[in-house]
Design an enzyme around this catalytic site. Structure first.
Site: not given
Ligand code: 1PR
Length: 526
Positions: A225, A380
């Site tokens: 991320d 999500d």
């Molecule tokens: O909506 O097309 O602009 O895409 C935004 C992207 O950013 C989406 O794929 C969304 O999942 C991601 N995103 C947005 N905000 C966050 C955040 O964390 N605040 N991250 C975010 C999402 C989740 C996973 C993470 C897993 C594994 N991250 O990618 O890597 O949950 O984590 P873990 O193994 O530590 O539990 P758009």
């Protein structure tokens, strides 16, 4: 000098980078006569057979290509670049013919397994050829395709691969060689194949007793991320249930290029970058993400996915950009797949409301131009407890083995946009099914409740989604131990599992996960 035929689709940068890492100079075909003056020609193809042949005709490449191939000059076709050698493809609705160098056709996979066939699979070797010099029997290569060749001449079969059934995965005749898998994305073994092609004086092959290779492995994906921290540096961050701040500051878990390179060396099967503030910032203004991809693709030879901010946008000067501008920029910079989050929710809701495919949505357009394998949908969802299915009758409700805060035993998974900030009236199963119908090739299934908790994947969510789609599903969020990966692969149809926190903090190395899976007889690469 290697000549590369780039007809403008997908990611040729990977092939260029792989050849550069082998010390090669590359000449890119820009005129038909460049084909005939090549010493060695590589034709990497991705996307759609019909549009590939159309472009080859428009650029007047067909006749010189046929002349080059008929003269038995050194050639390596990759993926669609192999399929182009055959007479016809079922992927071409208008039955536009291929180059017709080999007799036979290209047909879709007929299987109940997820299609595209995506991931690391082995090869059964039928012929001895210098292209395969130094490749051990248990190597796997990266495949991503929905169609496969069916040659008439059996003596051109160099390798076969099993995905439900055996199909031809590489061919060779004289100095013409071609593979369905992507050597440029297949780590060290893939680089060895490219090196063999570059160095070989002759590619002539001879028949040998078949040696059996490995089977398809489950994929382990490292997810980064990415966002700017408060000092403006691009960092890898990690949230707890999507909250990436600790004592007010954005958590900094390292530099994206360094971390991605580390994961490549440690045996990750893929790397994904999510620009988590992409819903606010516009990627074409956010040059660091492009630079990041360019730098990573120079040293990381496995598939790269990038997501965040894939949508249309109007800048402060009133200039319009389409999502396709963003996507083509990402592919040119080294991405193999793009992942769409928020925009996919809006597209799916509109599609479910009207029941009509317009051909104009970002999902449909990317799929038509770059192939469905290039379109990942990042979901999500957050769990919503209900006391009975009737309480959420529009949604896919499941009976859970856990109980909610008020003793509820039913729940549904509500999709969100803008990084979990806004809940939408659509559930994860409906979203995944609609996106599949619109042409998506893979689902990246996050779970906000589990993100960063190390409590294990949400198996009920993953079963619900994976049982309702025919495309591959990547399980994400909550991985805390190697056993969690074993659980997700034995209890669900997920083809891949993704983790972030435990890999970034070096709590569980990728090698431990793979060793544990192998010990439990779950196929893992490396
Ligand atoms: O909506 O097309 O602009 O895409 C935004 C992207 O950013 C989406 O794929 C969304 O999942 C991601 N995103 C947005 N905000 C966050 C955040 O964390 N605040 N991250 C975010 C999402 C989740 C996973 C993470 C897993 C594994 N991250 O990618 O890597 O949950 O984590 P873990 O193994 O530590 O539990 P758009």
């Amino acid at each position: 000098m290697i000549t590369l035929l780039d007809y403008g689709a997908g990611n040729v940068r990977s092939v260029i980078n792989a050849l550069k890492s082998l010390g090669q100079n590359i000449h890119i075909v820009s005129r038909p006569r460049d084909i005939l003056s090549a010493d060695k020609l590589i034709f990497p193809g991705v996307g759609n057979f019909e549009s590939m042949m159309q472009v080859l005709h428009e650029k007047d490449y067909v006749a010189p290509l046929q002349e080059y191939l008929k003269a038995d000059r050194p050639f390596l076709g990759i993926c669609l670049g192999m399929q182009a050698l055959f007479e016809t493809s079922a992927e071409s609705a208008s039955r536009r013919p291929g180059l017709g160098i080999f007799q036979g056709q290209v047909l879709p996979f007929e299987t109940t397994l997820p299609v595209p066939h995506m991931g690391w699979n082995g090869i059964n070797v039928h012929r001895q050829c210098s292209l395969l010099k130094g490749i051990s029997q248990d190597e796997r290569f990266y495949f991503v395709h929905s169609y496969h060749i069916v040659p008439k001449e059996k003596d051109i079969i160099l390798t076969t691969t099993t995905y439900d059934y055996e199909f031809v995965s590489a061919v060779s005749k004289g100095n013409i060689t071609a593979a369905q898998f992507h050597p440029e994305k297949s780590g060290k073994a893939g680089l060895q194949i490219l090196e063999n092609f570059v160095r070989a004086d002759s590619l002539h092959s001879k028949s040998i007793p078949v040696t059996k290779g490995a089977g398809l492995s489950k994929r382990i994906i490292a997810c980064l991320d990415v966002r700017s921290n408060d000092d403006g540096d691009l960092v890898v961050t990690k949230g707890d249930q999507y909250d990436v701040r600790e004592k007010g500051n954005v958590r900094n878990l390292g530099k994206p290029v360094e971390l991605a390179s580390r994961y490549f060396q440690e045996g990750a099967d893929e790397v994904a970058f999510l620009n988590i503030t992409g819903f606010r910032d516009f990627p074409l203004e956010d040059l660091p993400m492009r630079t990041l991809l360019e730098q990573v693709s120079e040293k990381v030879f496995i598939p790269l996915t990038i997501g965040g901010g894939i949508r249309s946008y109007t800048d402060s000067n009133g200039k319009d950009y389409s999502a396709m501008d963003v996507v083509s920029c990402y592919f040119r910079s080294g991405a193999d797949k793009v992942s769409i989050g928020s925009e996919a929710v809006h597209i799916a809701m509109e599609y479910l409301k009207t029941g009509k495919k317009t051909g104009q949505s970002t999902i449909e357009k990317i799929s038509a131009r770059y192939g469905k394998q290039a379109v990942v949908i990042s979901v999500d969802p957050r769990k919503v407890w209900v006391s009975s299915p009737e309480q959420a009758e529009k949604h896919h409700v499941i009976q859970s083995t856990a109980t909610g805060p008020n003793g509820e035993t039913y729940c549904w998974y509500q999709c969100t946009v803008q990084g979990g900030r806004k809940a939408m009236d659509i559930d994860a199963v409906a979203l995944a099914k609609a996106c599949q119908e619109l042409g998506a090739g893979e689902i990246l299934l996050n779970c906000i409740d589990r993100d960063g908790t190390k409590a294990g994947f949400d198996l009920e969510l993953i079963c619900a989604v994976a049982d309702h789609v025919d495309i591959p599903v990547i399980a994400s969020s909550g991985a805390g131990s190697p056993e969690h990966f074993f659980q997700v692969f034995t209890n669900t149809r997920a083809q891949a599992a993704l983790a972030a926190g435990i890999f970034h903090r070096k709590e569980v190395p990728i090698a431990w996960v793979k060793q544990h899976l192998s010990e439990q007889n779950i196929p893992a690469r490396g």
